[in-house]
Enzyme design. Structure first.
Site, short mmCIF file in Angstrom:
data_model
loop_
_atom_site.label_atom_id
_atom_site.label_comp_id
_atom_site.label_asym_id
_atom_site.label_seq_id
_atom_site.Cartn_x
_atom_site.Cartn_y
_atom_site.Cartn_z
N ASN A 1 -28.84 17.34 71.60
CA ASN A 1 -29.54 17.86 70.67
C ASN A 1 -29.86 19.63 70.71
O ASN A 1 -29.25 20.31 70.10
CB ASN A 1 -30.99 17.59 70.21
N ALA B 1 -40.98 32.32 67.47
CA ALA B 1 -42.02 33.41 67.20
C ALA B 1 -41.77 34.64 68.12
O ALA B 1 -42.26 34.96 69.12
CB ALA B 1 -43.35 32.86 67.65
N TYR C 1 -34.96 20.25 66.11
CA TYR C 1 -35.87 21.46 66.42
C TYR C 1 -35.61 22.76 65.55
O TYR C 1 -36.46 23.41 65.09
CB TYR C 1 -35.92 21.66 67.94
N ASN C 2 -34.19 22.89 65.74
CA ASN C 2 -33.56 23.95 65.05
C ASN C 2 -33.83 24.33 63.65
O ASN C 2 -34.06 25.31 63.26
CB ASN C 2 -31.86 24.00 65.32
N LYS C 3 -34.01 23.11 63.00
CA LYS C 3 -34.41 23.30 61.53
C LYS C 3 -35.78 23.76 61.35
O LYS C 3 -36.08 24.55 60.44
CB LYS C 3 -33.78 21.82 60.91
N ASP D 1 -33.83 8.12 66.99
CA ASP D 1 -33.03 9.12 67.37
C ASP D 1 -33.43 9.67 68.86
O ASP D 1 -32.69 9.82 69.94
CB ASP D 1 -32.95 10.35 66.72
P1 NAP Z 1 -40.51 13.51 68.98
O1 NAP Z 1 -41.15 14.73 69.02
O2 NAP Z 1 -40.95 12.26 68.96
O3 NAP Z 1 -39.55 13.54 67.56
C1 NAP Z 1 -39.19 14.44 66.77
C2 NAP Z 1 -38.54 13.97 65.42
O4 NAP Z 1 -37.09 14.44 65.34
C3 NAP Z 1 -38.23 12.28 65.35
O5 NAP Z 1 -38.60 11.98 64.05
C4 NAP Z 1 -36.90 12.33 65.59
O6 NAP Z 1 -36.55 10.98 65.14
C5 NAP Z 1 -36.28 13.44 65.26
N1 NAP Z 1 -34.98 13.84 65.74
C6 NAP Z 1 -34.37 13.70 66.86
N2 NAP Z 1 -33.08 14.26 66.95
C7 NAP Z 1 -32.91 14.52 65.76
C8 NAP Z 1 -31.79 14.94 65.31
N3 NAP Z 1 -30.42 15.31 65.64
N4 NAP Z 1 -31.75 15.37 63.81
C9 NAP Z 1 -32.89 15.16 63.05
N5 NAP Z 1 -34.20 14.53 63.57
C10 NAP Z 1 -33.94 14.17 64.97
O7 NAP Z 1 -39.27 13.47 69.92
P2 NAP Z 1 -37.93 12.69 70.14
O8 NAP Z 1 -38.14 11.58 69.00
O9 NAP Z 1 -37.73 12.23 71.53
O10 NAP Z 1 -36.66 13.66 69.69
C11 NAP Z 1 -36.48 14.76 70.47
C12 NAP Z 1 -36.24 15.97 69.55
O11 NAP Z 1 -37.35 16.52 69.10
C13 NAP Z 1 -35.81 17.15 70.49
O12 NAP Z 1 -34.49 17.01 70.80
C14 NAP Z 1 -36.32 18.17 69.52
O13 NAP Z 1 -34.83 18.69 68.64
C15 NAP Z 1 -37.16 17.88 68.47
N6 NAP Z 1 -38.46 18.64 68.55
C16 NAP Z 1 -38.67 19.22 67.46
C17 NAP Z 1 -39.78 20.18 67.49
C18 NAP Z 1 -40.07 20.53 66.07
O14 NAP Z 1 -39.35 20.58 64.97
N7 NAP Z 1 -41.26 21.68 65.97
C19 NAP Z 1 -40.60 20.39 68.43
C20 NAP Z 1 -40.07 19.85 69.53
C21 NAP Z 1 -39.06 18.60 69.74
P3 NAP Z 1 -36.81 9.58 65.61
O15 NAP Z 1 -38.22 9.29 64.98
O16 NAP Z 1 -35.88 8.66 65.06
O17 NAP Z 1 -36.85 9.40 67.25
#
Ligand code: NAP
Ligand code: MN
Length: 265
Positions: free
Chosen positions: A122, A186, A164-166, A51
């Site tokens: 996203n 937070a 991230y939202n989740k 993703d």
């Molecule tokens: P990453 O930090 O390497 O991965 C974040 C995880 O989120 C990966 O497993 C990715 O899947 C998954 N993901 C991405 N878009 C998704 C979606 N729409 N629904 C469900 N899972 C999703 O960063 P990245 O792979 O470049 O992805 C960027 C995204 O990470 C950001 O847009 C943000 O949403 C998310 N993020 C989450 C947090 C958190 O949850 N605390 C913090 C920062 C960012 P893949 O393994 O297939 O790439």
């Protein structure tokens, strides 16, 4: 589609991936697809990876709304990847049959200080870049709504709701609902600062404005999906649902609910 189909492949080249990509190229030739080196000439842009790679593919090709994006993963099935390099039969099935559907995903527009507009598939995230909190005034359709103090806020699209939202306990949103969701990272809540403290799901025609309170910590990091914007200092961030949408191909038996169930249940 009867016109000549021009395909651009977006991926990070690696020795491991190359043989599989070659298989994909062979399959493409069999079905009369043409591979192009310039994404602006393509009418199909295929991202190969997770993703995260899909988000990059869209960003690096400027969120085109006049082409189809296809996600092909190289491991596990994700939210934006409907095909897998390990299942060429399914890709071949998809190339020739009617079990494919075109989906339109809402995107958000983010304008910083009236200067430049960025798109997010996203979410847009605004976070303090230091250990101290920072503060924002939140306005919705010109109504002063709340003053937030804390680590940051995330504004996600329906398809971003599972990312991230989740993690911030936001709701998972059906992408058929065209809206955006505001979640807190937070928030400080006391007699001085009060925020809603719950995810807020807004209709697609709302205008959200975040005014960064200039109190010294006014250099938050602004993220557009998986990239940080190179903005050092900002006052006002305007966020709304974009008029354009991203078109993507999906298999009919792989709906949003299938994906949510497969990933989380
Ligand atoms: P990453 O930090 O390497 O991965 C974040 C995880 O989120 C990966 O497993 C990715 O899947 C998954 N993901 C991405 N878009 C998704 C979606 N729409 N629904 C469900 N899972 C999703 O960063 P990245 O792979 O470049 O992805 C960027 C995204 O990470 C950001 O847009 C943000 O949403 C998310 N993020 C989450 C947090 C958190 O949850 N605390 C913090 C920062 C960012 P893949 O393994 O297939 O790439
Ligand atoms: Mn990733």
């Amino acid at each position: 589609m009867t016109d000549r189909r021009k395909v651009y492949l977006y991926y990070k080249p690696s020795e491991e991936l190359e043989p599989k990509i070659e298989q994909l190229r062979t399959l493409g030739r069999k079905y009369d697809f043409e591979l192009v080196k310039d994404y602006t000439e393509a009418n199909i842009i295929a991202s190969i990876g997770g993703d995260g790679t899909f988000l990059q593919a869209i960003r690096k090709t400027n969120f085109r709304d006049d082409c189809l994006y296809v996600g092909i993963n190289d491991g596990h099935l994700g939210f934006y990847t409907d095909f897998s390099l390990d299942d060429m039969d399914r890709i071949e099935e998809g190339l020739q049959s009617d079990i494919i559907e075109v989906l339109r995903y809402p995107v958000i527009d983010v304008t910083v200080d009236g200067l430049k507009t960025f798109q997010c598939l996203n979410e847009c995230s605004i976070r303090s870049n230091v250990i101290k909190t920072f503060a924002l005034d939140v306005y919705i359709d010109d109504l002063y709504f709340e003053t937030f103090r804390g680590d940051g806020m995330v504004i996600s699209t329906p398809t971003g709701s599972t990312a991230y939202n989740k993690s911030l306990k936001g709701a998972v949103v059906d992408p058929r609902l065209k809206g955006m969701q505001l979640t807190e990272i937070a928030s400080l809540n006391n007699n001085e600062y009060r925020t809603l403290g719950a995810p807020l799901l807004l209709n697609g025609d709302r205008n959200l404005v975040l005014k960064v309170i200039q109190d010294g910590n006014d250099h938050p990091i602004i993220g557009a999906d998986n990239e940080a914007l190179s903005i050092r200092h900002c006052h006002e961030i305007h966020i709304k649902l974009a008029s354009k949408q991203i078109k993507t191909l999906k298999m009919k038996d792989n709906s949003f609910l299938h994906k949510v169930k497969r990933s989380f249940l």
